[in-house]
Enzyme design. Sequence first.
Site, PDB file in Angstrom:
ATOM      1  N   SER A 209      -3.464  -2.711   2.392  1.00 57.42           N
ATOM      2  CA  SER A 209      -2.208  -2.000   2.895  1.00 57.42           C
ATOM      3  C   SER A 209      -1.605  -2.040   1.520  1.00 57.42           C
ATOM      4  O   SER A 209      -1.978  -2.460   0.405  1.00 57.42           O
ATOM      5  CB  SER A 209      -1.866  -2.361   4.038  1.00 57.42           C
ATOM      6  OG  SER A 209      -0.704  -3.473   3.301  1.00 57.42           O
ATOM      7  N   LYS A 210      -0.303  -1.145   1.500  1.00 55.91           N
ATOM      8  CA  LYS A 210       0.332  -0.846   0.824  1.00 55.91           C
ATOM      9  C   LYS A 210       0.388  -1.953  -0.147  1.00 55.91           C
ATOM     10  O   LYS A 210       0.917  -1.572  -1.219  1.00 55.91           O
ATOM     11  CB  LYS A 210       1.653   0.188   0.760  1.00 55.91           C
ATOM     12  CG  LYS A 210       1.079   1.897   1.219  1.00 55.91           C
ATOM     13  CD  LYS A 210       1.936   2.775   1.358  1.00 55.91           C
ATOM     14  CE  LYS A 210       0.943   4.481   1.657  1.00 55.91           C
ATOM     15  NZ  LYS A 210       2.194   4.820   1.991  1.00 55.91           N
ATOM     16  N   ARG A 211       1.241  -2.796   0.980  1.00 58.63           N
ATOM     17  CA  ARG A 211       1.746  -3.769  -0.132  1.00 58.63           C
ATOM     18  C   ARG A 211       0.448  -4.746  -0.900  1.00 58.63           C
ATOM     19  O   ARG A 211       0.891  -5.902  -1.487  1.00 58.63           O
ATOM     20  CB  ARG A 211       2.850  -4.324   0.616  1.00 58.63           C
ATOM     21  CG  ARG A 211       4.177  -4.054   0.788  1.00 58.63           C
ATOM     22  CD  ARG A 211       4.563  -4.015   2.283  1.00 58.63           C
ATOM     23  NE  ARG A 211       4.535  -4.455   3.602  1.00 58.63           N
ATOM     24  CZ  ARG A 211       3.842  -2.919   3.838  1.00 58.63           C
ATOM     25  NH1 ARG A 211       4.293  -2.039   3.510  1.00 58.63           N
ATOM     26  NH2 ARG A 211       2.797  -2.764   5.538  1.00 58.63           N
ATOM     27  N   ASP A 212      -0.531  -4.869  -0.620  1.00 56.43           N
ATOM     28  CA  ASP A 212      -1.693  -5.967  -0.761  1.00 56.43           C
ATOM     29  C   ASP A 212      -1.988  -6.092  -2.779  1.00 56.43           C
ATOM     30  O   ASP A 212      -1.590  -3.773  -3.181  1.00 56.43           O
ATOM     31  CB  ASP A 212      -3.214  -5.399  -0.108  1.00 56.43           C
ATOM     32  CG  ASP A 212      -2.538  -5.865   1.444  1.00 56.43           C
ATOM     33  OD1 ASP A 212      -2.108  -7.317   1.813  1.00 56.43           O
ATOM     34  OD2 ASP A 212      -2.997  -4.554   2.615  1.00 56.43           O
ATOM     35  N   SER A 215      -3.554  -2.723  -4.543  1.00 54.65           N
ATOM     36  CA  SER A 215      -3.022  -1.961  -3.387  1.00 54.65           C
ATOM     37  C   SER A 215      -2.816  -0.314  -4.007  1.00 54.65           C
ATOM     38  O   SER A 215      -3.484   0.626  -4.166  1.00 54.65           O
ATOM     39  CB  SER A 215      -2.582  -1.949  -2.207  1.00 54.65           C
ATOM     40  OG  SER A 215      -1.819  -1.827  -2.828  1.00 54.65           O
TER      41      SER A 215
END
Length: 439
Positions: A209-212, A215
Amino acid sequence: MSVRVRFAPSPTGDLHVGGARTALFNWLMARKLGGTFILRVEDTDGARNTAEASAGIIKGLRWLGLDWDEGPEVGGGCGPYFQSQRKAIYDAYLSKLKASGRVYTEENGAVRFKFSRTAITVHDLVCGDVVFAATEEPDMTVRRPDGSYIFHFVNVVDDIEMGMTHVIRGEDHLSNTWKHVDLFHAFGVTPPTYAHIPLILNPDGSKMSKRDEGSAIEHSYMNAGYLADAVFNYLCMLGWTPKAENEKLSRSELVALFDPLAIHKSNAKFDLKKSLWFNAQYLRELSADELFKHAMPFLKAKSLSWSDEAIAAAAVYSVREKVSLLSELPDWVHYFFREDYSFEADVITKLKGKPENATLLGVVATHLSAANEWSEQGVLDGVEAAAKELNIKPGAMMPLLRFALSGQSRGPGVTTIAHLIGRDATLGRIARTLREVLT
Ligand code: GLU
């Protein structure tokens, strides 16, 4: 027929690694076959799409070197390339479906598309033949009561209007592709050839996801000190194994090797270590000038400045094999740029460990001040002469001199440091060490 492919991001946030790879595979396809790569911004969701996100995506694509032949900033014959500016086209296409009796209007004003309710087979280049049984879903709304169009409709209309021959996109769209094919048929148009590429997962197998970590292109790569060439190469390896002996391949090699049929069916796993390995390889291949050009913003961000660019570039070049990221460079070279570097704690311990260290440094200073020529060889001769006078091995002098000149216990060759900082700084730093550490 010449190949036309597109990257069609929905600008809801930063360019994500999955989107970047989708863009990359489309770009490779176009460049390999001499086709056209189009950028189309799917910004019909006024509530979630922002101009900032579009600009960020464009910036990320530019950084990666994925140039488009049609789209924002470059124009082209099928514009505008922002879906928010194409309403008249969608209205015209809706009229076609009205004329052929494939849509009807609800009481609330929503317009629905009558599904054909036949089995639909998608011949996917990656996933093979995917058969969708005749649907039992209710007919699909294509235009909302407020007049706005839904994603599936505008996506298909634009793929028709822009003459797409192939659609390479994330596997998350595969399950809806039958709806797209049904719409193509309703318009009397042959659908493009699809290639749904596997998702990118975190190392633990969870969906990225966007926070990983790793990414976001701008945050995780551009600002973190990756080279675009390395990221380009690394992203290609997420879901594709080119037929080559090595994974490290140049852009032109990747273009020549690209084959959508060789894209994996199984999901790809993000591997931070591997991305760092790629970057380290690319960093080592840069010339001193190129490396310095890339390093400059990272040095400036740490308030490092220089008067002699050639010396600064040589200093950075001397540590190129020590780092994986440009952002690691300031820690390795800061003492080339300032006299007020601090001494690492263990360096202080080592310097103070032997009382004779002050004498050794004093003798080296005498010989270095007398060196005829200030070159790496001249420095080495001076150190050797000092060692001879002290009756110790020159190798035993080197760590001591490194501590004094850099405050660190690791770094490039000591003669390189001394040569680059110059004679005055070398003698000044030895004096400072004697004064501040070895008192
Ligand atoms: N706007 C869609 C997305 O960002 C693109 C779908 C497509 O490529 O067809 O996922």
